[in-house]
Design an enzyme around this catalytic site. Structure first.
Site, PDB file in Angstrom:
ATOM      1  N   GLY A   1       0.807  -1.220   0.000  1.00  0.00           N
ATOM      2  CA  GLY A   1       0.000   0.000   0.000  1.00  0.00           C
ATOM      3  C   GLY A   1       0.833   1.259   0.000  1.00  0.00           C
ATOM      4  O   GLY A   1       2.048   1.239   0.222  1.00  0.00           O
TER       5      GLY A   1
ATOM      6  N   ASN B   1       0.501   3.627 -10.037  1.00  0.00           N
ATOM      7  CA  ASN B   1       1.216   2.912  -8.976  1.00  0.00           C
ATOM      8  C   ASN B   1       1.352   3.855  -7.784  1.00  0.00           C
ATOM      9  O   ASN B   1       2.241   4.708  -7.750  1.00  0.00           O
ATOM     10  CB  ASN B   1       2.593   2.450  -9.474  1.00  0.00           C
ATOM     11  CG  ASN B   1       3.295   1.556  -8.473  1.00  0.00           C
ATOM     12  OD1 ASN B   1       3.032   1.623  -7.275  1.00  0.00           O
ATOM     13  ND2 ASN B   1       4.197   0.715  -8.956  1.00  0.00           N
ATOM     14  N   LYS B   2       0.464   3.709  -6.796  1.00  0.00           N
ATOM     15  CA  LYS B   2       0.424   4.641  -5.670  1.00  0.00           C
ATOM     16  C   LYS B   2       1.625   4.502  -4.748  1.00  0.00           C
ATOM     17  O   LYS B   2       1.963   5.442  -4.019  1.00  0.00           O
ATOM     18  CB  LYS B   2      -0.866   4.426  -4.877  1.00  0.00           C
ATOM     19  CG  LYS B   2      -2.120   4.708  -5.689  1.00  0.00           C
ATOM     20  CD  LYS B   2      -3.384   4.329  -4.925  1.00  0.00           C
ATOM     21  CE  LYS B   2      -4.627   4.537  -5.780  1.00  0.00           C
ATOM     22  NZ  LYS B   2      -5.858   4.104  -5.095  1.00  0.00           N
ATOM     23  N   CYS B   3       2.267   3.334  -4.771  1.00  0.00           N
ATOM     24  CA  CYS B   3       3.444   3.151  -3.906  1.00  0.00           C
ATOM     25  C   CYS B   3       4.626   3.973  -4.410  1.00  0.00           C
ATOM     26  O   CYS B   3       5.448   4.460  -3.622  1.00  0.00           O
ATOM     27  CB  CYS B   3       3.823   1.673  -3.839  1.00  0.00           C
ATOM     28  SG  CYS B   3       2.551   0.651  -3.049  1.00  0.00           S
ATOM     29  N   ASN B   4       4.724   4.114  -5.735  1.00  0.00           N
ATOM     30  CA  ASN B   4       5.839   4.865  -6.328  1.00  0.00           C
ATOM     31  C   ASN B   4       5.412   6.218  -6.860  1.00  0.00           C
ATOM     32  O   ASN B   4       6.219   6.938  -7.455  1.00  0.00           O
ATOM     33  CB  ASN B   4       6.475   4.051  -7.459  1.00  0.00           C
ATOM     34  CG  ASN B   4       7.086   2.759  -6.956  1.00  0.00           C
ATOM     35  OD1 ASN B   4       7.624   2.713  -5.857  1.00  0.00           O
ATOM     36  ND2 ASN B   4       6.992   1.700  -7.756  1.00  0.00           N
TER      37      ASN B   4
END
Length: 712
Positions: free
Chosen positions: A413, A670-673
């Site tokens: 997440g 890509n919310k993590c990056n």
């Protein structure tokens, strides 16, 4: 024949200089060390205030004007008689009226003897006394200071090691003081102005100094009590200072409403010019003296903003000039004060992102993985933050889990998405009340579960770890945090209870005493319950009554939640920074972030791979289409799709949001990056349709998933 139990003073009553204190038997008259020395000539009795105050077997049973400082003469005689049977463990003489409060400690001593042996006397609560063996100490985890540091009051260099004579500020780690310097400053400043010399913190600082035996008298500052002390500040400057004064009547001539009216410098107020001498057409035109002009235009700082006081939006110049001045520095003229403020402008106008990045230096590289159920974000956050192994200074890594998933899948997440969801939940929780600008509510169950503390802690963690700011604080709640509840005046907009608001409106709009008394009689039980009944003799008394009701309902009623919330905000030093840089934090705590624009998003995303020129052109066109409202998608949707946040955090994104282009049908976020992959299509229409479809459906599925899990 009964023997006289105690011979009070052998000196003549008129010989006040040589009268000895009945407790310590010393003639010294030293208010800083022993308190005021007072003689009751009627009873031929002399005491030092501190000797009387700290004696173990006496209480103040009378009014302030009775006996000596409210201590009755008969009680003083009994206490002296009791002490006459106790031997001082320092000087070995009788009369030791003060005992150590530590369990099983039997040491007794005179007040001066206790000072000599470095005992600590606490001038608060039960006025406890501690001997040299059991006195409280200041704990310091490790000594990171190799060199001497200056006492921030006298500037003499000292060893930065907590001892009896050397004290450390609880709010500023690099602030050290001599005990004697602190005591003198406390006596001069009084309870209203005694604060940390570095960050001006009052509550935490005073609490620690009282614990360490500093006496803070409940009086106004000594410099505030000087007669006509500020008279020079109230004089308007009337003198023309330009190189060539054209007025035939002289430089001191001032003729209002004419070209020979004197206009003062808008920055410092300590220089002036006739309107005609500086070719000013009217008094409304701005004018700066040469010195201020050179400061303003030769630096990045354009104009120094005054710190707004908490209870008013419009402050007269004289109000600003009558603020607290330092007791140790010569008082400056208003012009010099304003010029110093201009020179130090960068200190007062620090950028919020810089402040938060500095706070972020505390975060250790060692990561802590948090397992979060996105559908139950609040309870998940409470569980991990209350875990004994959780340390707010560790880096955070998020894994989203679903308790109802039979496959027990774990998905990596986004920290910013987690903090964003947490702030949204907090804003709509029962801990706050109000529509847009919110104040703390009174929720007894939440108070019992210590949720206000947890809320403050969550806000602090979000700010320091790069999450979004809340943006929903009312100005009243913010002013309470910065200036203290006692210096804050709420307004009607702060009242969310309709019935209470109606009472205030009816009182405020009463046009005569009959109407006013009628409203008060109708609301008598309520006013009595909240302690706001007051004698109303004139119609103008209604304003004080309204202020009392507002203060009770918005501030006093939620005092316990506020103190708990404030303690939580101290996490990672956030509250200290809020109080040091109120203007910077007001912009993110009391205001929502600025609306996104196509340009902001264009500038936000950097291109990391060799782009497809056509796709990049489609991207720029798409942002403009969304901004113009020609798409079902919003700019906030795009940002959420790529980062998990609907706004740009005050400290910025980490890592920086990026874009790449690949041969695919639909975009990928890509919310993590914080990365967004754009599809390469042959036409713009296809690009827009694919972007809209992917973004809208991804966000819709996420909401439905959370809703489905919440129902179960």
């Amino acid at each position: 024949m009964l023997r006289e139990p105690l011979k009070m003073n052998e000196n003549k009553p008129g010989d006040s200089q040589t009268l000895a204190c009945v407790f310590c038997r010393k003639n010294d008259d030293c208010p800083n060390k022993y308190g005021e020395k007072k003689t009751n000539e009627k009873w031929n009795l002399t005491v030092h205030y501190y000797c009387l105050l700290m004696s173990s077997g006496i209480w103040q049973r009378g009014k302030e004007e009775e006996g000596v400082y409210g201590f009755l003469i008969e009680d003083i005689r009994k206490e002296v008689n009791r002490a006459s049977k106790l031997k001082c463990c320092v000087c070995k003489k009788n009369g030791a009226s003060i005992g150590c409060v530590a369990p099983r400690c039997k040491r007794s001593y005179h007040f001066p003897c206790g000072l000599q042996r470095e005992c600590i006397f606490q001038f608060t609560g039960n006025f406890a006394s501690f001997c040299w063996k059991h006195r409280p100490v200041q704990i310091m985890a490790s000594n990171n200071y190799r060199d001497s540091l200056p006492c921030t009051i006298c500037l003499e260099y000292i060893e930065p090691v907590p001892t009896y004579n050397i004290l450390r500020s609880p709010c500023c780690k690099n602030a050290w003081f001599h005990r004697d310097c602190l005591q003198v400053q406390a006596i001069n400043a009084g309870v209203f102005f005694f604060r940390c010399t570095i960050c001006s913190n009052t509550d935490t600082f005073q609490e620690e100094m009282l614990r360490m035996g500093i006496h803070i008298p409940e009086k106004d500052a000594s410099w505030e009590l000087e007669e006509n002390a500020y008279q020079d500040l109230l004089q308007h400057y009337e003198h023309c200072d330009v190189r060539r004064c054209r007025c035939k009547e002289g430089r001191d001539y001032n003729a209002p409403d004419s070209k020979w009216e004197i206009k003062r410098c808008q920055c410092c107020g300590s220089s002036g010019t006739h309107l005609a001498c500086s070719s000013l057409r009217s008094w409304e035109q701005n004018w700066e003296c040469l010195e201020c002009r050179s400061i303003i235009y030769n630096s990045d700082f354009q104009k120094a903003k005054k710190h707004a006081l908490s209870n008013s939006n419009n402050v007269a110049i004289t109000d600003c000039l009558l603020e607290e001045s330092s007791p140790k520095l010569p008082r400056q003229s208003p012009g010099a004060q304003r010029k110093d403020l201009l020179r130090q402008g960068s200190k007062f106008r620090r950028d919020i992102s810089t402040i938060l990045i500095e706070l972020g230096f505390q975060i250790k590289k060692k990561p802590k993985r948090l397992f979060i159920n996105k559908a139950n974000i609040w309870n998940s956050a409470l569980d991990v933050f209350r875990n004994q192994k959780f340390n707010p200074s560790y880096a955070i890594e998020i894994t989203f889990v679903n308790e109802n998933d039979k496959f027990a899948r774990e998905l990596p997440g986004s920290k910013q998405e987690f903090l964003s969801l947490l702030m949204q939940h907090l804003e709509n929780s029962s801990l706050f009340e109000g529509s847009l600008s919110k104040n703390l509510s009174l929720n007894s169950q939440a108070l019992k579960e210590n949720l206000y503390y947890e809320a403050g802690k969550m806000l602090a963690i979000s700010l320091v770890h790069g999450g979004p700011s809340p943006g929903f604080f009312s100005k009243t709640l913010f002013n309470c945090l910065v200036y203290g509840p006692e210096n804050t005046q709420p307004i009607l907009d702060d009242v969310s209870d309709f019935d209470v608001a109606q009472i205030i409106v009816r009182i405020n709009t009463a046009t005569n005493m009959t109407d006013l008394n009628s409203v008060v009689n109708e609301c008598y039980n309520y006013l009595e319950l909240i302690g706001c009944l007051r004698l109303l003799t004139t119609l103008s008394d209604k304003y004080m009554l309204v202020k009392d009701i507002l203060f009770y309902h918005v501030i006093k009623r939620v005092q316990a939640p506020f103190e708990s919330f404030k303690q939580g905000l101290k996490t990672l030093g956030v509250l200290e920074k809020i109080q040091t840089y109120p203007e910077a934090f007001c912009n993110i705590l009391c205001h929502k972030p600025e609306n996104l624009s196509a340009k902001i998003l264009r500038d936000l995303f950097t291109v990391h791979t060799l782009p497809d020129v056509q796709a990049l052109g489609f991207w720029n066109s798409y942002l403009q289409t969304v901004e113009d409202g020609k798409s079902a998608t919003t700019l906030e949707d795009i940002l959420i799709f790529a980062t998990g946040c609907s706004s740009i955090p005050p400290a910025g994104f980490k890592p920086t949001p990026s874009i790449e282009c690949l041969h695919m049908d639909f975009p990928i976020g890509n919310k993590c990056n914080n990365s967004l992959t754009l599809p390469i299509t042959s036409t713009y229409k296809e690009f827009q349709e694919n972007m809209d479809f992917a973004i809208r459906n991804t966000l819709r599925l996420g909401k439905e998933e959370s809703s489905h899990y919440s129902e179960h």
